[in-house]
Design an enzyme around this catalytic site. Structure first.
Site, PDB file in Angstrom:
ATOM      1  N   PRO A   1       0.853  -1.204   0.000  1.00  0.00           N
ATOM      2  CA  PRO A   1       0.000   0.000   0.000  1.00  0.00           C
ATOM      3  C   PRO A   1       0.882   1.245   0.000  1.00  0.00           C
ATOM      4  CG  PRO A   1       0.091  -0.922   2.204  1.00  0.00           C
ATOM      5  CD  PRO A   1       0.913  -1.840   1.330  1.00  0.00           C
TER       6      PRO A   1
ATOM      7  N   ASP B   1       6.163   2.609   1.612  1.00  0.00           N
ATOM      8  CA  ASP B   1       5.211   1.593   2.057  1.00  0.00           C
ATOM      9  C   ASP B   1       4.522   2.108   3.320  1.00  0.00           C
ATOM     10  OD1 ASP B   1       5.477  -2.021   2.522  1.00  0.00           O
ATOM     11  OD2 ASP B   1       3.865  -0.625   3.019  1.00  0.00           O
ATOM     12  N   HIS B   2       3.218   2.335   3.238  1.00  0.00           N
ATOM     13  CA  HIS B   2       2.499   2.931   4.370  1.00  0.00           C
ATOM     14  C   HIS B   2       2.381   1.965   5.550  1.00  0.00           C
ATOM     15  CE1 HIS B   2       0.563   6.439   5.779  1.00  0.00           C
ATOM     16  NE2 HIS B   2       0.097   6.841   4.623  1.00  0.00           N
ATOM     17  N   ARG B   3       2.746   0.704   5.361  1.00  0.00           N
ATOM     18  CA  ARG B   3       2.722  -0.228   6.480  1.00  0.00           C
ATOM     19  C   ARG B   3       3.866   0.009   7.445  1.00  0.00           C
ATOM     20  NH1 ARG B   3       2.742  -5.758   3.187  1.00  0.00           N
ATOM     21  NH2 ARG B   3       4.393  -4.558   2.167  1.00  0.00           N
TER      22      ARG B   3
END
Length: 512
Positions: free
Chosen positions: A305, A482-484
Protein backbone atom coordinates in the site's frame (compact mmCIF):
# COMPACT_ATOMS: atom_id res chain seq x y z
CA UNK A 1 -31.88 -18.25 38.58
CA UNK A 2 -29.17 -16.32 36.70
CA UNK A 3 -28.67 -16.85 32.99
CA UNK A 4 -25.16 -16.65 31.47
CA UNK A 5 -25.10 -14.81 28.13
CA UNK A 6 -22.16 -14.69 25.75
CA UNK A 7 -21.19 -11.37 24.15
CA UNK A 8 -19.31 -11.74 20.87
CA UNK A 9 -17.11 -9.20 19.09
CA UNK A 10 -19.51 -7.30 16.80
CA UNK A 11 -18.90 -6.13 13.26
CA UNK A 12 -17.38 -2.68 13.88
CA UNK A 13 -17.50 -1.45 10.30
CA UNK A 14 -17.62 -2.33 6.60
CA UNK A 15 -14.76 -4.61 5.59
CA UNK A 16 -13.22 -5.03 9.06
CA UNK A 17 -12.83 -8.68 9.97
CA UNK A 18 -10.76 -8.53 13.16
CA UNK A 19 -9.78 -6.26 16.04
CA UNK A 20 -7.00 -6.24 18.64
CA UNK A 21 -7.76 -6.00 22.34
CA UNK A 22 -6.00 -2.88 23.62
CA UNK A 23 -7.38 -2.58 27.14
CA UNK A 24 -10.00 -4.32 29.23
CA UNK A 25 -12.29 -1.88 31.02
CA UNK A 26 -13.85 -4.48 33.35
CA UNK A 27 -12.61 -7.40 35.44
CA UNK A 28 -14.18 -10.79 36.11
CA UNK A 29 -16.71 -10.28 38.93
CA UNK A 30 -17.48 -6.66 38.04
CA UNK A 31 -21.11 -5.61 37.69
CA UNK A 32 -21.80 -3.97 34.32
CA UNK A 33 -24.80 -1.99 33.17
CA UNK A 34 -26.46 -2.26 29.78
CA UNK A 35 -24.39 -0.50 27.09
CA UNK A 36 -21.44 0.05 29.44
CA UNK A 37 -18.10 -0.02 27.57
CA UNK A 38 -16.26 -3.21 28.57
CA UNK A 39 -13.23 -3.34 26.27
CA UNK A 40 -11.18 -1.02 24.08
CA UNK A 41 -10.17 -2.54 20.74
CA UNK A 42 -8.12 -1.30 17.81
CA UNK A 43 -9.24 -1.96 14.26
CA UNK A 44 -7.50 -1.12 11.03
CA UNK A 45 -9.18 2.29 11.10
CA UNK A 46 -9.68 3.47 14.68
CA UNK A 47 -9.65 2.79 18.42
CA UNK A 48 -13.15 1.75 19.59
CA UNK A 49 -14.77 1.21 22.99
CA UNK A 50 -17.17 -1.71 22.67
CA UNK A 51 -20.36 -1.54 24.81
CA UNK A 52 -21.92 -4.68 26.24
CA UNK A 53 -25.62 -5.13 25.45
CA UNK A 54 -26.27 -7.03 28.68
CA UNK A 55 -26.42 -5.94 32.29
CA UNK A 56 -25.14 -8.27 35.00
CA UNK A 57 -21.97 -9.79 36.47
CA UNK A 58 -18.94 -10.52 34.27
CA UNK A 59 -18.15 -14.21 34.63
CA UNK A 60 -15.37 -14.67 32.05
CA UNK A 61 -13.17 -12.75 29.61
CA UNK A 62 -11.76 -14.20 26.39
CA UNK A 63 -8.39 -12.92 25.24
CA UNK A 64 -5.57 -10.99 26.86
CA UNK A 65 -4.55 -7.47 25.94
CA UNK A 66 -2.74 -7.55 22.62
CA UNK A 67 -4.73 -10.54 21.36
CA UNK A 68 -6.33 -10.23 17.90
CA UNK A 69 -9.86 -11.63 17.66
CA UNK A 70 -11.98 -12.19 14.54
CA UNK A 71 -15.47 -10.72 14.30
CA UNK A 72 -17.92 -13.09 15.98
CA UNK A 73 -15.42 -14.48 18.50
CA UNK A 74 -16.53 -14.45 22.18
CA UNK A 75 -15.45 -11.38 24.16
CA UNK A 76 -16.94 -12.10 27.57
CA UNK A 77 -19.86 -13.75 29.36
CA UNK A 78 -22.31 -11.99 31.64
CA UNK A 79 -24.63 -13.53 34.24
CA UNK A 80 -28.02 -11.77 34.10
CA UNK A 81 -31.26 -12.37 35.94
CA UNK A 82 -33.81 -14.79 34.48
CA UNK A 83 -35.94 -12.91 31.93
CA UNK A 84 -39.54 -12.34 32.92
CA UNK A 85 -42.04 -13.72 30.40
CA UNK A 86 -44.43 -11.24 28.81
CA UNK A 87 -47.39 -13.41 29.75
CA UNK A 88 -47.16 -12.12 33.34
CA UNK A 89 -47.96 -8.61 32.21
CA UNK A 90 -51.50 -9.24 31.05
CA UNK A 91 -54.00 -11.80 29.80
CA UNK A 92 -53.18 -13.76 26.70
CA UNK A 93 -55.69 -15.12 24.24
CA UNK A 94 -54.92 -17.04 21.09
CA UNK A 95 -55.44 -14.98 17.95
CA UNK A 96 -57.22 -16.11 14.84
CA UNK A 97 -53.89 -17.02 13.25
CA UNK A 98 -53.48 -19.87 15.69
CA UNK A 99 -50.74 -18.24 17.80
CA UNK A 100 -49.55 -20.12 20.84
CA UNK A 101 -49.33 -18.70 24.35
CA UNK A 102 -47.15 -15.64 24.38
CA UNK A 103 -48.43 -14.01 21.17
CA UNK A 104 -50.18 -10.69 21.39
CA UNK A 105 -53.99 -10.44 21.07
CA UNK A 106 -55.47 -9.37 17.77
CA UNK A 107 -57.00 -6.16 19.08
CA UNK A 108 -55.31 -3.11 20.64
CA UNK A 109 -55.08 -3.08 24.39
CA UNK A 110 -52.88 -1.44 26.99
CA UNK A 111 -51.79 -4.73 28.57
CA UNK A 112 -50.45 -5.86 25.23
CA UNK A 113 -48.47 -2.67 24.86
CA UNK A 114 -46.97 -2.96 28.30
CA UNK A 115 -46.20 -6.60 27.64
CA UNK A 116 -44.07 -5.68 24.59
CA UNK A 117 -42.09 -3.10 26.53
CA UNK A 118 -41.52 -5.33 29.53
CA UNK A 119 -40.24 -8.09 27.25
CA UNK A 120 -37.67 -5.72 25.86
CA UNK A 121 -36.53 -4.50 29.25
CA UNK A 122 -36.35 -7.91 30.88
CA UNK A 123 -34.34 -9.46 28.07
CA UNK A 124 -31.18 -7.75 29.29
CA UNK A 125 -30.60 -6.08 25.88
CA UNK A 126 -30.33 -2.36 25.31
CA UNK A 127 -32.14 -2.20 22.00
CA UNK A 128 -29.27 -0.23 20.47
CA UNK A 129 -27.69 -1.45 17.27
CA UNK A 130 -23.98 -1.59 16.51
CA UNK A 131 -22.87 -1.89 12.90
CA UNK A 132 -24.03 -5.30 11.78
CA UNK A 133 -24.98 -6.35 15.33
CA UNK A 134 -28.34 -6.05 17.09
CA UNK A 135 -28.02 -5.81 20.88
CA UNK A 136 -31.56 -6.90 21.74
CA UNK A 137 -30.63 -10.12 23.53
CA UNK A 138 -31.52 -13.62 22.23
CA UNK A 139 -30.46 -14.44 18.69
CA UNK A 140 -33.76 -16.22 17.92
CA UNK A 141 -35.69 -13.04 18.59
CA UNK A 142 -33.19 -10.79 16.88
CA UNK A 143 -33.50 -12.72 13.64
CA UNK A 144 -36.93 -11.34 12.78
CA UNK A 145 -37.07 -8.23 14.93
CA UNK A 146 -33.86 -6.62 13.72
CA UNK A 147 -35.33 -5.26 10.41
CA UNK A 148 -38.23 -3.65 12.26
CA UNK A 149 -35.82 -1.66 14.37
CA UNK A 150 -33.72 -0.56 11.47
CA UNK A 151 -36.60 0.55 9.25
CA UNK A 152 -39.83 2.29 10.13
CA UNK A 153 -42.43 0.38 12.20
CA UNK A 154 -46.01 1.73 12.11
CA UNK A 155 -47.75 1.75 15.47
CA UNK A 156 -51.41 2.06 16.32
CA UNK A 157 -51.05 5.80 16.86
CA UNK A 158 -49.55 6.23 13.38
CA UNK A 159 -46.11 7.23 14.72
CA UNK A 160 -42.88 5.76 13.38
CA UNK A 161 -40.67 3.99 15.95
CA UNK A 162 -36.98 3.53 15.04
CA UNK A 163 -35.70 1.15 17.73
CA UNK A 164 -38.94 -0.32 19.10
CA UNK A 165 -38.50 -3.98 19.93
CA UNK A 166 -42.18 -4.96 19.36
CA UNK A 167 -45.03 -3.16 17.57
CA UNK A 168 -47.78 -2.12 19.96
CA UNK A 169 -50.59 -4.30 18.65
CA UNK A 170 -50.36 -5.77 15.17
CA UNK A 171 -53.61 -7.01 13.70
CA UNK A 172 -52.42 -10.44 12.55
CA UNK A 173 -49.34 -12.01 14.08
CA UNK A 174 -47.63 -15.36 14.47
CA UNK A 175 -44.84 -16.28 16.90
CA UNK A 176 -41.27 -17.01 15.89
CA UNK A 177 -40.39 -20.63 16.54
CA UNK A 178 -38.52 -20.97 19.80
CA UNK A 179 -39.24 -17.39 20.92
CA UNK A 180 -42.67 -17.19 22.61
CA UNK A 181 -44.01 -13.79 23.35
CA UNK A 182 -42.25 -12.06 20.46
CA UNK A 183 -44.79 -11.42 17.66
CA UNK A 184 -43.86 -10.85 14.06
CA UNK A 185 -45.99 -10.23 10.96
CA UNK A 186 -47.62 -13.44 9.78
CA UNK A 187 -46.54 -12.86 6.19
CA UNK A 188 -42.87 -12.99 7.09
CA UNK A 189 -43.19 -16.21 9.03
CA UNK A 190 -43.98 -18.16 5.88
CA UNK A 191 -40.62 -17.41 4.20
CA UNK A 192 -37.25 -18.75 5.23
CA UNK A 193 -34.78 -16.13 6.51
CA UNK A 194 -32.50 -14.82 3.79
CA UNK A 195 -34.50 -16.33 0.91
CA UNK A 196 -35.20 -14.37 -2.26
CA UNK A 197 -38.65 -12.88 -1.99
CA UNK A 198 -40.77 -10.83 -4.39
CA UNK A 199 -40.82 -7.07 -3.95
CA UNK A 200 -42.91 -6.09 -0.93
CA UNK A 201 -43.42 -3.11 1.30
CA UNK A 202 -41.83 -4.76 4.31
CA UNK A 203 -38.56 -3.72 5.97
CA UNK A 204 -35.21 -4.55 4.34
CA UNK A 205 -32.52 -6.27 6.49
CA UNK A 206 -29.79 -3.70 5.87
CA UNK A 207 -27.75 -1.96 8.57
CA UNK A 208 -25.11 0.09 6.76
CA UNK A 209 -26.11 3.37 5.08
CA UNK A 210 -23.19 2.77 2.70
CA UNK A 211 -24.84 -0.42 1.47
CA UNK A 212 -28.12 1.38 0.89
CA UNK A 213 -26.42 4.22 -0.99
CA UNK A 214 -24.42 1.79 -3.15
CA UNK A 215 -27.60 -0.07 -4.07
CA UNK A 216 -29.37 3.20 -4.83
CA UNK A 217 -26.56 4.39 -7.12
CA UNK A 218 -26.73 1.19 -9.19
CA UNK A 219 -30.54 0.74 -9.13
CA UNK A 220 -30.33 -2.47 -7.15
CA UNK A 221 -33.58 -3.58 -5.49
CA UNK A 222 -32.51 -4.66 -2.00
CA UNK A 223 -35.71 -6.63 -1.38
CA UNK A 224 -34.72 -9.05 -4.15
CA UNK A 225 -31.31 -9.84 -2.62
CA UNK A 226 -30.41 -12.74 -0.37
CA UNK A 227 -28.25 -11.52 2.51
CA UNK A 228 -25.13 -13.52 3.31
CA UNK A 229 -24.70 -11.95 6.75
CA UNK A 230 -26.01 -13.20 10.09
CA UNK A 231 -29.78 -13.88 9.96
CA UNK A 232 -29.99 -12.80 6.32
CA UNK A 233 -28.38 -9.39 6.83
CA UNK A 234 -27.51 -7.80 3.46
CA UNK A 235 -23.82 -6.85 3.31
CA UNK A 236 -21.85 -4.77 0.86
CA UNK A 237 -20.49 -7.94 -0.73
CA UNK A 238 -24.07 -8.96 -1.61
CA UNK A 239 -24.69 -5.63 -3.35
CA UNK A 240 -21.34 -5.81 -5.18
CA UNK A 241 -22.25 -9.30 -6.40
CA UNK A 242 -25.61 -8.06 -7.66
CA UNK A 243 -23.90 -5.15 -9.47
CA UNK A 244 -21.48 -7.53 -11.20
CA UNK A 245 -24.32 -9.83 -12.23
CA UNK A 246 -26.27 -6.90 -13.64
CA UNK A 247 -23.24 -5.70 -15.59
CA UNK A 248 -22.58 -9.18 -16.97
CA UNK A 249 -26.22 -9.53 -18.00
CA UNK A 250 -26.11 -6.14 -19.73
CA UNK A 251 -22.88 -7.06 -21.52
CA UNK A 252 -24.36 -10.37 -22.67
CA UNK A 253 -27.44 -8.56 -23.94
CA UNK A 254 -25.25 -6.10 -25.87
CA UNK A 255 -23.24 -8.92 -27.45
CA UNK A 256 -26.42 -10.69 -28.48
CA UNK A 257 -27.82 -7.53 -30.03
CA UNK A 258 -24.62 -6.92 -31.98
CA UNK A 259 -24.52 -10.49 -33.24
CA UNK A 260 -28.15 -10.24 -34.38
CA UNK A 261 -27.52 -6.89 -36.12
CA UNK A 262 -24.32 -7.95 -37.92
CA UNK A 263 -25.98 -9.91 -40.80
CA UNK A 264 -28.40 -7.03 -41.42
CA UNK A 265 -25.61 -4.69 -42.58
CA UNK A 266 -23.77 -7.12 -44.83
CA UNK A 267 -23.56 -10.79 -45.56
CA UNK A 268 -20.77 -12.84 -43.96
CA UNK A 269 -19.19 -13.32 -47.38
CA UNK A 270 -19.04 -9.57 -47.97
CA UNK A 271 -17.72 -8.83 -44.48
CA UNK A 272 -14.91 -11.39 -44.52
CA UNK A 273 -12.55 -9.53 -46.92
CA UNK A 274 -12.69 -6.39 -44.80
CA UNK A 275 -12.04 -8.41 -41.67
CA UNK A 276 -9.07 -10.18 -43.22
CA UNK A 277 -7.62 -6.86 -44.37
CA UNK A 278 -7.37 -5.53 -40.80
CA UNK A 279 -3.78 -5.68 -39.46
CA UNK A 280 -3.16 -8.21 -36.71
CA UNK A 281 -2.00 -7.00 -33.30
CA UNK A 282 1.60 -7.72 -32.40
CA UNK A 283 2.13 -9.98 -29.39
CA UNK A 284 5.42 -9.69 -27.50
CA UNK A 285 6.18 -12.41 -24.92
CA UNK A 286 6.92 -11.20 -21.40
CA UNK A 287 10.18 -12.99 -20.77
CA UNK A 288 13.73 -12.27 -19.74
CA UNK A 289 14.40 -8.90 -18.15
CA UNK A 290 11.04 -7.50 -19.32
CA UNK A 291 9.20 -10.43 -17.75
CA UNK A 292 11.13 -10.15 -14.48
CA UNK A 293 10.42 -6.41 -14.31
CA UNK A 294 6.72 -7.02 -15.02
CA UNK A 295 6.46 -9.66 -12.29
CA UNK A 296 8.25 -7.55 -9.69
CA UNK A 297 6.33 -4.35 -10.38
CA UNK A 298 3.01 -6.21 -10.43
CA UNK A 299 3.82 -7.82 -7.10
CA UNK A 300 4.76 -4.44 -5.68
CA UNK A 301 1.49 -2.87 -6.74
CA UNK A 302 -0.48 -5.86 -5.46
CA UNK A 303 1.12 -6.26 -2.04
CA UNK A 304 2.39 -2.81 -1.03
CA UNK A 305 0.00 0.00 0.00
CA UNK A 306 2.24 2.76 -1.28
CA UNK A 307 1.93 6.54 -1.02
CA UNK A 308 3.93 9.34 -2.61
CA UNK A 309 5.00 12.78 -1.42
CA UNK A 310 7.17 15.27 -3.26
CA UNK A 311 8.92 18.63 -2.86
CA UNK A 312 10.79 21.11 -5.03
CA UNK A 313 14.31 21.97 -3.85
CA UNK A 314 16.86 24.63 -4.83
CA UNK A 315 19.89 22.61 -5.93
CA UNK A 316 22.05 25.64 -6.80
CA UNK A 317 24.36 25.19 -3.79
CA UNK A 318 24.67 21.44 -4.38
CA UNK A 319 25.72 22.02 -7.99
CA UNK A 320 28.27 24.63 -6.83
CA UNK A 321 29.75 22.21 -4.29
CA UNK A 322 30.02 19.48 -6.94
CA UNK A 323 31.75 21.88 -9.32
CA UNK A 324 34.23 22.83 -6.60
CA UNK A 325 34.97 19.18 -5.81
CA UNK A 326 35.61 18.32 -9.44
CA UNK A 327 37.73 21.44 -10.01
CA UNK A 328 40.09 20.70 -7.12
CA UNK A 329 43.74 20.18 -8.04
CA UNK A 330 46.81 19.01 -6.24
CA UNK A 331 46.62 16.64 -3.26
CA UNK A 332 42.88 17.21 -2.84
CA UNK A 333 42.09 16.22 -6.43
CA UNK A 334 40.32 12.95 -7.10
CA UNK A 335 37.86 11.21 -9.38
CA UNK A 336 34.92 13.20 -10.63
CA UNK A 337 31.90 13.06 -8.34
CA UNK A 338 28.49 12.72 -10.03
CA UNK A 339 25.24 14.28 -8.88
CA UNK A 340 23.86 10.78 -8.36
CA UNK A 341 26.73 9.94 -5.98
CA UNK A 342 26.02 13.06 -3.92
CA UNK A 343 22.31 12.23 -3.77
CA UNK A 344 23.14 8.66 -2.77
CA UNK A 345 25.30 9.92 0.10
CA UNK A 346 22.46 12.22 1.17
CA UNK A 347 20.09 9.20 1.14
CA UNK A 348 22.33 7.15 3.44
CA UNK A 349 22.49 10.07 5.89
CA UNK A 350 18.69 10.44 5.77
CA UNK A 351 18.16 6.70 6.33
CA UNK A 352 20.35 6.90 9.44
CA UNK A 353 17.90 9.47 10.79
CA UNK A 354 14.77 7.65 9.57
CA UNK A 355 15.55 3.89 9.76
CA UNK A 356 11.85 3.02 9.30
CA UNK A 357 12.32 3.45 5.54
CA UNK A 358 15.26 1.01 5.48
CA UNK A 359 13.08 -1.98 6.25
CA UNK A 360 10.87 -4.67 4.79
CA UNK A 361 7.60 -6.35 5.77
CA UNK A 362 7.39 -10.06 6.62
CA UNK A 363 3.79 -10.71 5.61
CA UNK A 364 3.69 -14.28 6.94
CA UNK A 365 4.91 -13.28 10.41
CA UNK A 366 3.11 -9.89 10.22
CA UNK A 367 6.29 -8.11 11.29
CA UNK A 368 8.28 -5.08 10.13
CA UNK A 369 11.96 -6.00 9.77
CA UNK A 370 14.34 -3.05 10.18
CA UNK A 371 17.59 -3.77 8.39
CA UNK A 372 20.96 -2.97 9.98
CA UNK A 373 22.77 -1.88 6.80
CA UNK A 374 21.94 0.16 3.71
CA UNK A 375 22.36 -1.64 0.40
CA UNK A 376 21.49 1.11 -2.03
CA UNK A 377 19.96 0.21 -5.37
CA UNK A 378 19.92 2.63 -8.30
CA UNK A 379 17.84 2.34 -11.45
CA UNK A 380 19.82 1.91 -14.66
CA UNK A 381 18.27 1.80 -18.14
CA UNK A 382 19.98 -0.62 -20.53
CA UNK A 383 19.27 -2.03 -23.96
CA UNK A 384 17.88 -5.14 -22.30
CA UNK A 385 15.57 -3.11 -20.07
CA UNK A 386 15.51 -1.58 -16.60
CA UNK A 387 17.86 -3.08 -14.01
CA UNK A 388 18.63 -2.08 -10.43
CA UNK A 389 22.26 -2.77 -9.42
CA UNK A 390 22.99 -2.62 -5.69
CA UNK A 391 25.79 -0.72 -3.94
CA UNK A 392 26.62 -2.90 -0.93
CA UNK A 393 27.13 -1.30 2.48
CA UNK A 394 26.49 2.17 1.13
CA UNK A 395 26.15 3.50 4.70
CA UNK A 396 29.89 2.88 5.21
CA UNK A 397 30.98 4.70 2.04
CA UNK A 398 31.64 8.36 1.27
CA UNK A 399 30.46 10.16 -1.87
CA UNK A 400 33.64 9.33 -3.79
CA UNK A 401 33.43 5.61 -2.98
CA UNK A 402 29.72 5.44 -3.81
CA UNK A 403 30.34 7.25 -7.11
CA UNK A 404 33.10 4.82 -8.09
CA UNK A 405 30.90 1.80 -7.33
CA UNK A 406 27.97 3.29 -9.26
CA UNK A 407 30.22 3.83 -12.28
CA UNK A 408 31.53 0.24 -12.11
CA UNK A 409 28.08 -1.32 -11.80
CA UNK A 410 26.67 0.90 -14.55
CA UNK A 411 29.32 -0.29 -16.97
CA UNK A 412 28.59 -3.93 -16.11
CA UNK A 413 24.88 -3.27 -16.64
CA UNK A 414 25.46 -1.79 -20.08
CA UNK A 415 27.52 -4.80 -21.15
CA UNK A 416 25.05 -7.27 -19.64
CA UNK A 417 27.60 -8.74 -17.23
CA UNK A 418 25.87 -8.08 -13.91
CA UNK A 419 25.61 -11.17 -11.73
CA UNK A 420 22.38 -12.03 -9.87
CA UNK A 421 24.08 -11.14 -6.57
CA UNK A 422 24.67 -7.61 -7.87
CA UNK A 423 21.00 -7.19 -8.71
CA UNK A 424 19.47 -8.44 -5.46
CA UNK A 425 19.50 -7.64 -1.78
CA UNK A 426 18.76 -3.91 -2.00
CA UNK A 427 17.14 -2.16 0.97
CA UNK A 428 16.43 1.25 -0.62
CA UNK A 429 16.39 2.47 -4.23
CA UNK A 430 17.40 5.79 -5.80
CA UNK A 431 15.82 6.49 -9.19
CA UNK A 432 17.29 9.35 -11.27
CA UNK A 433 14.67 9.70 -14.01
CA UNK A 434 15.84 13.28 -14.62
CA UNK A 435 18.26 11.88 -17.22
CA UNK A 436 15.19 11.32 -19.43
CA UNK A 437 14.31 15.01 -19.32
CA UNK A 438 11.29 14.74 -16.99
CA UNK A 439 10.60 16.70 -13.81
CA UNK A 440 8.57 14.32 -11.66
CA UNK A 441 7.16 10.84 -11.29
CA UNK A 442 5.46 8.50 -8.83
CA UNK A 443 7.98 5.64 -8.54
CA UNK A 444 6.89 2.06 -7.94
CA UNK A 445 8.64 0.54 -4.94
CA UNK A 446 11.18 -2.16 -5.71
CA UNK A 447 9.65 -5.11 -3.82
CA UNK A 448 10.37 -6.08 -1.03
CA UNK A 449 11.88 -2.71 -0.12
CA UNK A 450 9.89 -0.05 1.73
CA UNK A 451 10.72 3.14 -0.18
CA UNK A 452 12.18 4.71 -3.30
CA UNK A 453 13.44 8.25 -3.90
CA UNK A 454 12.87 9.69 -7.37
CA UNK A 455 14.91 12.64 -8.70
CA UNK A 456 13.81 14.78 -11.63
CA UNK A 457 15.91 16.95 -13.91
CA UNK A 458 17.77 19.94 -12.47
CA UNK A 459 16.93 23.00 -14.50
CA UNK A 460 16.88 26.82 -14.17
CA UNK A 461 13.59 28.14 -12.79
CA UNK A 462 12.39 31.34 -11.14
CA UNK A 463 12.78 31.00 -7.39
CA UNK A 464 12.48 33.30 -4.40
CA UNK A 465 15.97 33.43 -2.89
CA UNK A 466 16.75 35.59 0.14
CA UNK A 467 13.56 37.56 -0.39
CA UNK A 468 14.16 38.31 -4.07
CA UNK A 469 13.12 36.61 -7.29
CA UNK A 470 16.08 34.88 -8.91
CA UNK A 471 16.86 32.14 -11.41
CA UNK A 472 17.98 29.04 -9.50
CA UNK A 473 18.73 25.40 -10.26
CA UNK A 474 15.54 23.59 -9.12
CA UNK A 475 14.88 19.86 -8.80
CA UNK A 476 11.76 17.92 -7.84
CA UNK A 477 12.18 15.05 -5.34
CA UNK A 478 9.53 12.31 -5.03
CA UNK A 479 9.39 9.71 -2.27
CA UNK A 480 7.17 6.64 -2.59
CA UNK A 481 6.94 4.65 0.63
CA UNK A 482 5.21 1.59 2.06
CA UNK A 483 2.50 2.93 4.37
CA UNK A 484 2.72 -0.23 6.48
CA UNK A 485 6.18 0.65 7.81
CA UNK A 486 5.56 4.30 8.68
CA UNK A 487 3.12 7.17 8.51
CA UNK A 488 3.27 10.38 6.52
CA UNK A 489 5.15 12.24 9.24
CA UNK A 490 8.16 9.95 8.96
CA UNK A 491 8.14 9.99 5.17
CA UNK A 492 7.77 13.77 5.13
CA UNK A 493 10.63 14.15 7.61
CA UNK A 494 12.89 11.99 5.44
CA UNK A 495 12.08 13.93 2.29
CA UNK A 496 12.48 17.28 4.01
CA UNK A 497 15.92 16.29 5.31
CA UNK A 498 16.99 15.24 1.80
CA UNK A 499 15.75 18.57 0.41
CA UNK A 500 17.59 20.50 3.15
CA UNK A 501 20.83 18.71 2.27
CA UNK A 502 20.30 19.50 -1.43
CA UNK A 503 19.68 23.18 -0.66
CA UNK A 504 22.39 23.45 2.01
CA UNK A 505 25.05 20.74 1.53
CA UNK A 506 26.81 21.96 4.69
CA UNK A 507 24.08 20.11 6.64
CA UNK A 508 25.89 16.89 5.70
CA UNK A 509 28.98 17.99 7.64
CA UNK A 510 27.18 16.93 10.83
CA UNK A 511 27.30 13.28 9.76
CA UNK A 512 30.75 13.15 8.10
Amino acid sequence: MAQVLEFKLPDLGEGLTEAEIVRWLVEVGDVVAIDQPVVEVETAKAMVEVPCPYGGVVTARFGEEGTELPVGAPLLTVAVGAPEGPETSGPVTPGPSGARNGSAPSGPSSPSSSSGSSATESSGGSGNVLVGYGTAAPAARRRRIRPDRLDRTPTRSGALTVEAAVPEAPVSEAPVSGAPGVPVPAASSTAAPGSVAPVSDGPVPVVSPLVRRLARQHDIELRRLTGSGPDGLILRADVDRAIRQAEEAEAAKTRTARAAAAPAGASPAAASPAASAAPAAERIPLRGVRGAVADKLSRSRTEIPDATCWVDADATELMAVRAAMNAATGPSAGPKVSVLALLARICTAALARFPELNSTVDTEAREIVRLPGVHLGFAAQTERGLVVPVVRDAHTRNAESIGAEIARLTELARTGKLSPAQLTGGTFTLNNYGVFGVDGSTPIINHPEAAMLGVGRIMPKPWVHQGELAVRQVVQLSLTFDHRVCDGGTAGGFLRYVADCVEQPAVLLRTL
